[in-house]
Design an enzyme around this catalytic site. Structure first.
Site, PDB file in Angstrom:
ATOM      1  N   LEU A 111      41.816  38.378  38.931  1.00  0.00           N
ATOM      2  CA  LEU A 111      40.434  38.416  39.411  1.00  0.00           C
ATOM      3  C   LEU A 111      39.908  39.847  39.451  1.00  0.00           C
ATOM      4  O   LEU A 111      38.781  40.117  39.033  1.00  0.00           O
ATOM      5  CB  LEU A 111      40.354  37.787  40.807  1.00  0.00           C
ATOM      6  CG  LEU A 111      38.992  37.878  41.506  1.00  0.00           C
ATOM      7  CD1 LEU A 111      37.928  37.119  40.737  1.00  0.00           C
ATOM      8  CD2 LEU A 111      39.083  37.365  42.935  1.00  0.00           C
ATOM      9  N   ARG A 140      50.904  45.221  45.869  1.00  0.00           N
ATOM     10  CA  ARG A 140      52.344  45.361  46.066  1.00  0.00           C
ATOM     11  C   ARG A 140      53.044  45.980  44.866  1.00  0.00           C
ATOM     12  O   ARG A 140      54.130  46.522  44.993  1.00  0.00           O
ATOM     13  CB  ARG A 140      52.943  43.982  46.380  1.00  0.00           C
ATOM     14  CG  ARG A 140      52.505  43.452  47.730  1.00  0.00           C
ATOM     15  CD  ARG A 140      53.059  42.086  48.041  1.00  0.00           C
ATOM     16  NE  ARG A 140      52.551  41.069  47.140  1.00  0.00           N
ATOM     17  CZ  ARG A 140      52.659  39.753  47.363  1.00  0.00           C
ATOM     18  NH1 ARG A 140      53.244  39.331  48.478  1.00  0.00           N
ATOM     19  NH2 ARG A 140      52.174  38.884  46.517  1.00  0.00           N
ATOM     20  N   LYS A 280      37.147  32.502  48.129  1.00  0.00           N
ATOM     21  CA  LYS A 280      37.554  31.133  48.396  1.00  0.00           C
ATOM     22  C   LYS A 280      38.952  30.903  47.819  1.00  0.00           C
ATOM     23  O   LYS A 280      39.373  31.666  46.932  1.00  0.00           O
ATOM     24  CB  LYS A 280      36.537  30.157  47.794  1.00  0.00           C
ATOM     25  CG  LYS A 280      36.625  30.030  46.273  1.00  0.00           C
ATOM     26  CD  LYS A 280      35.749  28.901  45.785  1.00  0.00           C
ATOM     27  CE  LYS A 280      35.943  28.680  44.311  1.00  0.00           C
ATOM     28  NZ  LYS A 280      37.202  28.085  43.939  1.00  0.00           N
ATOM     29  N   HIS A 372      31.034  25.188  45.961  1.00  0.00           N
ATOM     30  CA  HIS A 372      29.989  25.527  44.992  1.00  0.00           C
ATOM     31  C   HIS A 372      28.809  24.558  45.057  1.00  0.00           C
ATOM     32  O   HIS A 372      27.675  24.946  45.324  1.00  0.00           O
ATOM     33  CB  HIS A 372      30.549  25.519  43.563  1.00  0.00           C
ATOM     34  CG  HIS A 372      31.620  26.537  43.334  1.00  0.00           C
ATOM     35  ND1 HIS A 372      31.715  27.682  44.066  1.00  0.00           N
ATOM     36  CD2 HIS A 372      32.632  26.574  42.444  1.00  0.00           C
ATOM     37  CE1 HIS A 372      32.742  28.384  43.639  1.00  0.00           C
ATOM     38  NE2 HIS A 372      33.314  27.737  42.660  1.00  0.00           N
ATOM     39  N   ARG A 474      28.848  22.961  31.267  1.00  0.00           N
ATOM     40  CA  ARG A 474      27.483  22.849  31.763  1.00  0.00           C
ATOM     41  C   ARG A 474      27.459  22.938  33.277  1.00  0.00           C
ATOM     42  O   ARG A 474      28.341  22.437  33.965  1.00  0.00           O
ATOM     43  CB  ARG A 474      26.904  21.518  31.304  1.00  0.00           C
ATOM     44  CG  ARG A 474      25.502  21.217  31.726  1.00  0.00           C
ATOM     45  CD  ARG A 474      25.044  19.897  31.161  1.00  0.00           C
ATOM     46  NE  ARG A 474      25.172  19.859  29.708  1.00  0.00           N
ATOM     47  CZ  ARG A 474      24.342  19.210  28.919  1.00  0.00           C
ATOM     48  NH1 ARG A 474      23.345  18.557  29.427  1.00  0.00           N
ATOM     49  NH2 ARG A 474      24.518  19.192  27.621  1.00  0.00           N
TER      50      ARG A 474
END
Length: 623
Positions: A111, A140, A280, A372, A474
């Site tokens: 991420l 780490r 999240k 979401h 989509r």
């Protein structure tokens, strides 16, 4: 990000290379994709010095939507000149003596590399970060500053707008000059070479300047001693200035509380603010979510916690409030009196892609629906807030969530994709993943119907559909209006009344767009009606590149703007809608219906649609 190549010159020069389109040129060691930005300059500056700027991040300040705004207001400017660049200061209250320290916890993770660092680089190019800032990666893994820079440099890109150099030439210069350029290939080649060289030099210069601001500190997430070492390194870079610190927790939720404790006790700012962004999922159900909130609030106040849902930073999601509350044509229709049903669709054309271990622990309902889609529903259906202040907006969202009935099992269809071969290649099923159990009951597809018990929406079905390994990628909202009472033209449409109804579609991805389906007469002597679209296609109306959602949410967190972040009571109300369903699915061990990879999903969704008088095409698969 958008890169502008501009220069300063006198009026004696002949031409101005205001923009250029290039999609294949690659800077060694870095990926460059997208196209070049364009800047409408009428002259080419004599010194031929190109300045690198960005123009893709829009100002995020709240603006007044009240009627009667003066013609020179920012709202009017943005409407009339959508491509005009606008810049706002980082923080009007900040001084040159303040500094911002951004700590990316979990810096070596996927991420951080793919989203957080590129978003920060975009803000850096856009001059949206303060002059004195430092980015520290914390994790780490043991590595040096240079090793971290080598890792993240591979994901940094200089992306720009989608208008090419040649189109700008045609728009801005004399026809005789255009004729000369397009017939003199040698001159054109030299011109392109010079621009590309300047572009590479400026892009490299910006990347190097950004990477010099990036550092690394290794340590355990639960070690206060290691966070004290981080604090000492931060103080060294802050050099006695007023220090503000932003911690981005790009780590699993079970580590959130430990990091919050260590950051608060050992790495908190002594004279500025501290804010913590948490990714999240925020728990697995109501109780685990509350436990996580209690743990964080032992060390942080609610104002210091920023729960991020990156889909809330999408351009069309942001535009929902503008669409509703600044257009008189929509707000009076936004109720049960005119709207028959609303669909919220989130489909992906790929499977779990190596994330089977994580996904199997949560499933599509927790991963997509509960956060979401439910957040978008709250924005879509809330009443008019008192103001655009963050707390006023979040108050209205909480009211809507508390008005929702818990989802019932009979109003839900769950599915799981299976493998398929199309003759050319084979696509693995969900349980073919080595990290997923062969008898897993985790749904990769879910369709559910929600109802809001208030005066505005009583009786209107809100249908949510989310799935992986479907035939299209989509994300969109489809608002289906009621049929025209006593419609005189029903005969001209045949017996399909659904096709005669109006529909508003807000497409979030791909190709952001807003279009309204209306009935229209086909030109000719006879009376034949057709369904047409009034279409606002973003890439055609606004050529500049739309900023990534993480860019918007990061700058909001830095500036303390909370309206797109989830408050604790809002999170609690959202879990209350889905927790009873999740427990029932697990207790009864409901087996998901299998569907083929790349198909439209399980057949059961047809029956759910028919139950609420909604056609399959209304879910967005027949456009």
């Amino acid at each position: 990000m958008a890169i502008r190549l501009s220069a300063s010159s006198s009026s004696a020069t002949l031409f101005a290379p205001s923009s250029f389109s290039h999609e294949t040129e690659t800077i060694p060691g870095r990926k460059l994709f997208g196209t070049w930005a364009c800047q409408n300059n009428s002259k080419f500056h004599q010194n031929k010095h190109f300045e690198l700027k960005a123009s893709n991040v829009q100002p995020l300040k709240a603006v007044s939507l009240q009627a009667g705004a003066p013609a020179s207001s920012p709202v009017t400017e943005r409407v009339e000149k959508p491509t005009q660049e606008e810049y706002i200061p980082f923080l009007e209250t900040d001084t040159e003596e303040s500094t911002l320290s951004i700590v990316v916890v979990g810096a070596s993770g996927d991420l951080a590399r793919r989203k957080i660092y590129p978003a920060l680089f975009a803000l850096f190019i856009e001059d949206r970060l303060p002059e004195n800032f430092t980015i520290f990666g914390y994790g780490r893994s043991i590595m040096t500053d240079e090793e971290l820079r080598n890792i993240i440099s591979k994901t940094l890109t200089c992306r720009v707008d989608k208008r090419c150099y040649f189109i700008e030439l045609c728009l801005n210069f004399e026809s005789i000059f255009i004729w000369y350029v397009f017939t003199n290939y040698v001159f054109l080649f030299v011109l392109i070479t010079l621009i590309l060289r300047d572009y590479r030099e400026n892009c490299d210069e910006k990347m190097d300047a950004f990477l010099k601001k990036c550092f690394y500190s290794s340590g355990q997430y639960s070690s206060e001693e290691h966070f004290l070492e981080l604090d000492n390194k931060l103080k060294e870079k802050e050099a006695g200035r007023l220090s503000n610190r932003l911690f981005y927790l790009a780590i699993p939720p079970n580590m959130f509380v430990d990091v919050a404790r260590c950051a608060k006790r050992r790495a908190s700012s002594e004279n500025g603010w501290i804010r913590v962004i948490v990714e999240k999922p925020f728990g697995r159900d109501t109780e685990s979510s509350r436990e996580l909130t209690r743990g964080l609030k032992q060390y942080l106040s609610e104002d210091q916690i920023f729960r991020i849902d990156h889909h809330m930073g999408e351009e069309l999601v942001e535009n929902l409030l503008v669409l509703r509350f600044s257009n008189l044509v929509f707000e009076p229709l936004w109720s049960r009196n005119y709207i028959r049903n609303v669909q919220f669709i989130f489909s992906e054309d790929f499977g779990t892609h190596g994330q089977g271990r994580y996904f199997d622990n949560y499933g599509i309902i927790r991963d997509i629906m509960q956060n979401h889609l439910l957040q978008i529903i709250a924005l879509f259906s809330m009443d008019t807030p008192v103001s655009l202040d963050a707390e006023d907006i979040r108050n209205e969202k909480v009211k809507v969530l508390r008005s929702m009935k818990p989802v019932q099992l009979e109003d839900v269809v769950v599915g799981q994709y299976k493998g398929d071969c199309d003759g050319i290649r084979c696509y693995p099923g969900y349980t073919d993943d080595m990290t997923v159990s062969n008898n897993s009951l985790t749904p990769t597809f879910a369709a559910a119907t929600l109802f809001i018990n208030n005066a505005r929406w009583d009786g209107v079905p809100f249908l949510m559909i989310a799935g992986k390994a479907l035939h299209s990628k989509r994300a969109e909202i489809r608002v289906q209006f009621r049929h025209v009472p006593g419609n005189l033209y029903n005969r001209n449409f045949g017996t399909d009344l659904d096709q005669a109804g109006n529909e508003l579609v807000i497409r979030i991805e791909p190709d952001e767009a807003i279009y309204l389906k209306i009935n229209n007469k086909v030109p000719g002597l006879g009376m034949r009606l057709d369904r047409s679209d009034l279409n606002l296609l973003y890439k055609a109306r606004y050529p500049r590149e739309v900023p990534d959602a993480y860019e918007r949410l990061l700058i909001d967190a830095i500036e303390g703007e909370r309206r797109l972040f989830i408050r604790s009571d809002e999170l609690d109300a959202a879990w209350a809608v889905f927790t009873p369903l999740l427990k029932e699915l697990e207790e009864k061990k409901v087996a998901p219906e299998l569907y083929t990879y790349g198909s439209g999903g399980p057949l059961g969704v047809h029956y759910l649609a028919a139950k609420h008088n909604v056609r399959w095409g209304d879910f967005g698969y027949e456009d």
